[in-house]
Design a protein around this motif. Sequence first.
Motif, PDB file in Angstrom:
ATOM      1  N   PRO A  39      -0.037  40.383 -23.667  1.00  0.00           N
ATOM      2  CA  PRO A  39      -0.312  39.546 -22.821  1.00  0.00           C
ATOM      3  C   PRO A  39       0.404  38.142 -22.982  1.00  0.00           C
ATOM      4  CG  PRO A  39      -2.471  40.253 -23.723  1.00  0.00           C
ATOM      5  CD  PRO A  39      -1.186  40.710 -24.473  1.00  0.00           C
ATOM      6  N   ARG A  40       0.873  37.545 -21.766  1.00  0.00           N
ATOM      7  CA  ARG A  40       1.563  36.392 -21.947  1.00  0.00           C
ATOM      8  C   ARG A  40       1.227  35.358 -20.674  1.00  0.00           C
ATOM      9  NH1 ARG A  40       6.092  36.806 -18.482  1.00  0.00           N
ATOM     10  NH2 ARG A  40       6.091  38.896 -17.105  1.00  0.00           N
ATOM     11  N   VAL A  41       1.714  34.107 -20.720  1.00  0.00           N
ATOM     12  CA  VAL A  41       1.457  33.313 -19.897  1.00  0.00           C
ATOM     13  C   VAL A  41       2.689  32.885 -19.008  1.00  0.00           C
ATOM     14  CG1 VAL A  41      -0.285  32.081 -20.985  1.00  0.00           C
ATOM     15  CG2 VAL A  41       1.968  31.313 -21.129  1.00  0.00           C
ATOM     16  N   GLY A  42       2.541  32.517 -17.656  1.00  0.00           N
ATOM     17  CA  GLY A  42       3.620  32.229 -16.883  1.00  0.00           C
ATOM     18  C   GLY A  42       3.996  30.996 -17.383  1.00  0.00           C
ATOM     19  N   HIS A  43       5.470  30.707 -17.261  1.00  0.00           N
ATOM     20  CA  HIS A  43       5.879  29.468 -17.778  1.00  0.00           C
ATOM     21  C   HIS A  43       7.444  29.270 -17.455  1.00  0.00           C
ATOM     22  CE1 HIS A  43       7.506  33.003 -20.279  1.00  0.00           C
ATOM     23  NE2 HIS A  43       8.601  32.173 -20.516  1.00  0.00           N
ATOM     24  N   TRP A  44       7.743  27.952 -17.330  1.00  0.00           N
ATOM     25  CA  TRP A  44       9.342  27.680 -16.906  1.00  0.00           C
ATOM     26  C   TRP A  44       9.883  27.853 -18.167  1.00  0.00           C
ATOM     27  CZ3 TRP A  44       9.946  26.831 -12.067  1.00  0.00           C
ATOM     28  CH2 TRP A  44       8.962  26.522 -11.170  1.00  0.00           C
ATOM     29  N   ARG A  45      11.441  28.746 -17.895  1.00  0.00           N
ATOM     30  CA  ARG A  45      12.121  28.799 -18.936  1.00  0.00           C
ATOM     31  C   ARG A  45      12.820  27.825 -19.440  1.00  0.00           C
ATOM     32  NH1 ARG A  45      12.878  33.159 -14.725  1.00  0.00           N
ATOM     33  NH2 ARG A  45      12.125  35.105 -15.891  1.00  0.00           N
ATOM     34  N   SER A  46      13.048  26.665 -18.747  1.00  0.00           N
ATOM     35  CA  SER A  46      13.529  25.385 -19.416  1.00  0.00           C
ATOM     36  C   SER A  46      13.171  24.391 -18.575  1.00  0.00           C
ATOM     37  CB  SER A  46      15.146  25.532 -19.019  1.00  0.00           C
ATOM     38  OG  SER A  46      15.505  25.402 -17.975  1.00  0.00           O
ATOM     39  N   GLN A  47      13.227  23.056 -19.295  1.00  0.00           N
ATOM     40  CA  GLN A  47      12.906  21.808 -18.724  1.00  0.00           C
ATOM     41  C   GLN A  47      13.842  21.626 -17.265  1.00  0.00           C
ATOM     42  OE1 GLN A  47      10.203  19.594 -18.836  1.00  0.00           O
ATOM     43  NE2 GLN A  47       9.084  21.315 -20.095  1.00  0.00           N
ATOM     44  N   GLU A  48      15.038  21.782 -17.647  1.00  0.00           N
ATOM     45  CA  GLU A  48      15.963  21.665 -16.600  1.00  0.00           C
ATOM     46  C   GLU A  48      15.873  22.483 -15.382  1.00  0.00           C
ATOM     47  OE1 GLU A  48      17.463  20.523 -20.620  1.00  0.00           O
ATOM     48  OE2 GLU A  48      16.580  22.278 -19.841  1.00  0.00           O
ATOM     49  N   PHE A 142      -4.063  35.872 -18.904  1.00  0.00           N
ATOM     50  CA  PHE A 142      -4.885  36.946 -18.328  1.00  0.00           C
ATOM     51  C   PHE A 142      -5.242  38.211 -18.852  1.00  0.00           C
ATOM     52  CE2 PHE A 142      -3.299  34.748 -14.229  1.00  0.00           C
ATOM     53  CZ  PHE A 142      -4.185  33.830 -14.202  1.00  0.00           C
ATOM     54  N   ALA A 143      -6.353  38.623 -19.043  1.00  0.00           N
ATOM     55  CA  ALA A 143      -6.680  40.163 -19.651  1.00  0.00           C
ATOM     56  C   ALA A 143      -6.442  41.110 -18.549  1.00  0.00           C
ATOM     57  CB  ALA A 143      -7.967  40.023 -20.390  1.00  0.00           C
ATOM     58  N   SER A 144      -6.903  40.587 -17.448  1.00  0.00           N
ATOM     59  CA  SER A 144      -6.891  41.664 -16.161  1.00  0.00           C
ATOM     60  C   SER A 144      -6.577  40.713 -14.918  1.00  0.00           C
ATOM     61  CB  SER A 144      -8.000  42.541 -16.261  1.00  0.00           C
ATOM     62  OG  SER A 144      -9.117  41.879 -15.860  1.00  0.00           O
ATOM     63  N   PHE A 145      -6.500  41.577 -13.680  1.00  0.00           N
ATOM     64  CA  PHE A 145      -6.507  41.000 -12.614  1.00  0.00           C
ATOM     65  C   PHE A 145      -7.839  40.149 -12.201  1.00  0.00           C
ATOM     66  CE2 PHE A 145      -6.307  40.538  -7.716  1.00  0.00           C
ATOM     67  CZ  PHE A 145      -4.971  40.063  -7.620  1.00  0.00           C
ATOM     68  N   ASP A 146      -8.839  40.589 -12.605  1.00  0.00           N
ATOM     69  CA  ASP A 146     -10.063  40.088 -12.199  1.00  0.00           C
ATOM     70  C   ASP A 146     -10.022  38.532 -12.795  1.00  0.00           C
ATOM     71  OD1 ASP A 146     -11.070  42.316 -11.016  1.00  0.00           O
ATOM     72  OD2 ASP A 146     -12.656  42.561 -12.459  1.00  0.00           O
ATOM     73  N   GLN A 252      14.247  31.807 -10.073  1.00  0.00           N
ATOM     74  CA  GLN A 252      15.435  31.990 -11.127  1.00  0.00           C
ATOM     75  C   GLN A 252      14.698  31.232 -12.539  1.00  0.00           C
ATOM     76  OE1 GLN A 252      18.768  29.380 -10.027  1.00  0.00           O
ATOM     77  NE2 GLN A 252      19.824  29.455 -11.907  1.00  0.00           N
ATOM     78  N   HIS A 253      13.973  30.245 -12.549  1.00  0.00           N
ATOM     79  CA  HIS A 253      13.529  29.398 -13.387  1.00  0.00           C
ATOM     80  C   HIS A 253      12.151  29.810 -13.792  1.00  0.00           C
ATOM     81  CE1 HIS A 253      17.230  27.318 -13.218  1.00  0.00           C
ATOM     82  NE2 HIS A 253      16.993  26.796 -12.055  1.00  0.00           N
ATOM     83  N   TYR A 254      11.170  30.596 -13.430  1.00  0.00           N
ATOM     84  CA  TYR A 254       9.818  30.663 -13.681  1.00  0.00           C
ATOM     85  C   TYR A 254       9.791  32.092 -13.930  1.00  0.00           C
ATOM     86  CZ  TYR A 254       4.766  30.138 -14.111  1.00  0.00           C
ATOM     87  OH  TYR A 254       3.589  29.872 -14.593  1.00  0.00           O
ATOM     88  N   ALA A 255       9.171  32.330 -15.236  1.00  0.00           N
ATOM     89  CA  ALA A 255       8.701  33.547 -15.550  1.00  0.00           C
ATOM     90  C   ALA A 255       7.152  33.798 -15.225  1.00  0.00           C
ATOM     91  CB  ALA A 255       9.009  33.808 -17.167  1.00  0.00           C
ATOM     92  N   PRO A 256       7.085  34.580 -14.412  1.00  0.00           N
ATOM     93  CA  PRO A 256       5.563  34.938 -13.950  1.00  0.00           C
ATOM     94  C   PRO A 256       4.741  35.740 -14.679  1.00  0.00           C
ATOM     95  CG  PRO A 256       6.843  36.304 -12.481  1.00  0.00           C
ATOM     96  CD  PRO A 256       7.800  35.434 -13.443  1.00  0.00           C
ATOM     97  N   VAL A 257       3.480  35.806 -14.712  1.00  0.00           N
ATOM     98  CA  VAL A 257       2.326  36.691 -15.267  1.00  0.00           C
ATOM     99  C   VAL A 257       2.763  37.909 -14.525  1.00  0.00           C
ATOM    100  CG1 VAL A 257       0.073  37.460 -15.464  1.00  0.00           C
ATOM    101  CG2 VAL A 257       1.016  35.093 -16.220  1.00  0.00           C
ATOM    102  N   SER A 258       2.443  39.237 -15.032  1.00  0.00           N
ATOM    103  CA  SER A 258       2.988  40.396 -14.676  1.00  0.00           C
ATOM    104  C   SER A 258       1.349  41.026 -14.356  1.00  0.00           C
ATOM    105  CB  SER A 258       3.626  41.294 -15.477  1.00  0.00           C
ATOM    106  OG  SER A 258       4.206  42.484 -14.917  1.00  0.00           O
ATOM    107  N   LEU A 259       0.944  40.986 -13.214  1.00  0.00           N
ATOM    108  CA  LEU A 259      -0.459  41.559 -12.865  1.00  0.00           C
ATOM    109  C   LEU A 259      -0.254  41.959 -11.328  1.00  0.00           C
ATOM    110  CD1 LEU A 259      -2.965  39.065 -14.215  1.00  0.00           C
ATOM    111  CD2 LEU A 259      -2.419  41.408 -15.245  1.00  0.00           C
TER     112      LEU A 259
END
Length: 335
Positions: A39-48, A142-146, A252-259
Amino acid sequence: MSDKPNRRARRRRVLQVLAALVVAWLVLDKTVSVAAPAPRVGHWRSQEGFASYRAAYDEVMATLPAPTRTHDVATGYGAVRVYEWAAPGGGEGEDLPVVLLPGTRSGAPMWGDNLGHWIGERTVYAMDAVGDAGMSTQSVPFASFDDQATWVEQVLAGLDLARVHVVGHSFGGAVAATHSLRHPDRVASLTLLEPVMVLQGLPASAYLWSTLLFLPGPQSWKDRALAEIGGVSVAEVRERTPMSVMIDKGAQHYAPVSLVPRTFTDEEWRSLPMPVRVDIAADKSLAGGGGAADRAGALGVDPVTVWPGTTHSLPMQVARELGSELERYWSAHDR
């Protein structure tokens, strides 16, 4: 002569390209979920990177009607950015509010063509999704799409909205359907505009074209793939607009959650107690096209509309028609 029609046309073309990115993201998820299941969270790869996205986001938001209020609602998964356009008189009375759930990577700005047809009639809320590019933030995986249904429910409770009309497009349609399944008492009516996966899986052609986006090769191949999936020309794929810049910056700059959403069973569809309507594109549908429309009709969904000459960007392409039609639909189900 006003350039508003041209701006709307450009926004529609950009959202058609975004449809291609939705497919690419869903296909990539199947690989990521196997290779990196933690599991992981969506996040910005950098402040810039976030700063450059924020500038593009603000430019697009400036083209929308100014919201009455902006909320950042705390949920168990992070803070959710919500824009409110209050009805005259503060939204009091018998007309229930409308909640808009966006497609992937598009956030609240995607509703620019539609808002003008709805605000002033009743209170409207549009939000950026948790785990996706936008002004919302995610702090818990997120643990699941629900879990998507859970944060939506927590937002509605946090805004003290007892019952609402829910509208979802694309990935947001899958979120809206899942929320309605898990929290039916909150939903007065459910409108699904080109909802991905919940009625039928993605077409095989979409998977085939999407593979070009991940294989080594010239950019011309990737542009062709985006054009084929999105139902636009290669020139339109390469066109630069404020919306396309915002989407590119997010990608380019956001790493989204994969669900990935799942397809509902017949029993799940029949268990929905609220009125449900489904709107499907006639061309380049990512909801399943005629097959999805036939299934929805067989399950008792009414109305089911297949809109001629539309693609996955259906909400923008028939914004005027949906404006009046959905207002009548909501009014019929306000109690």
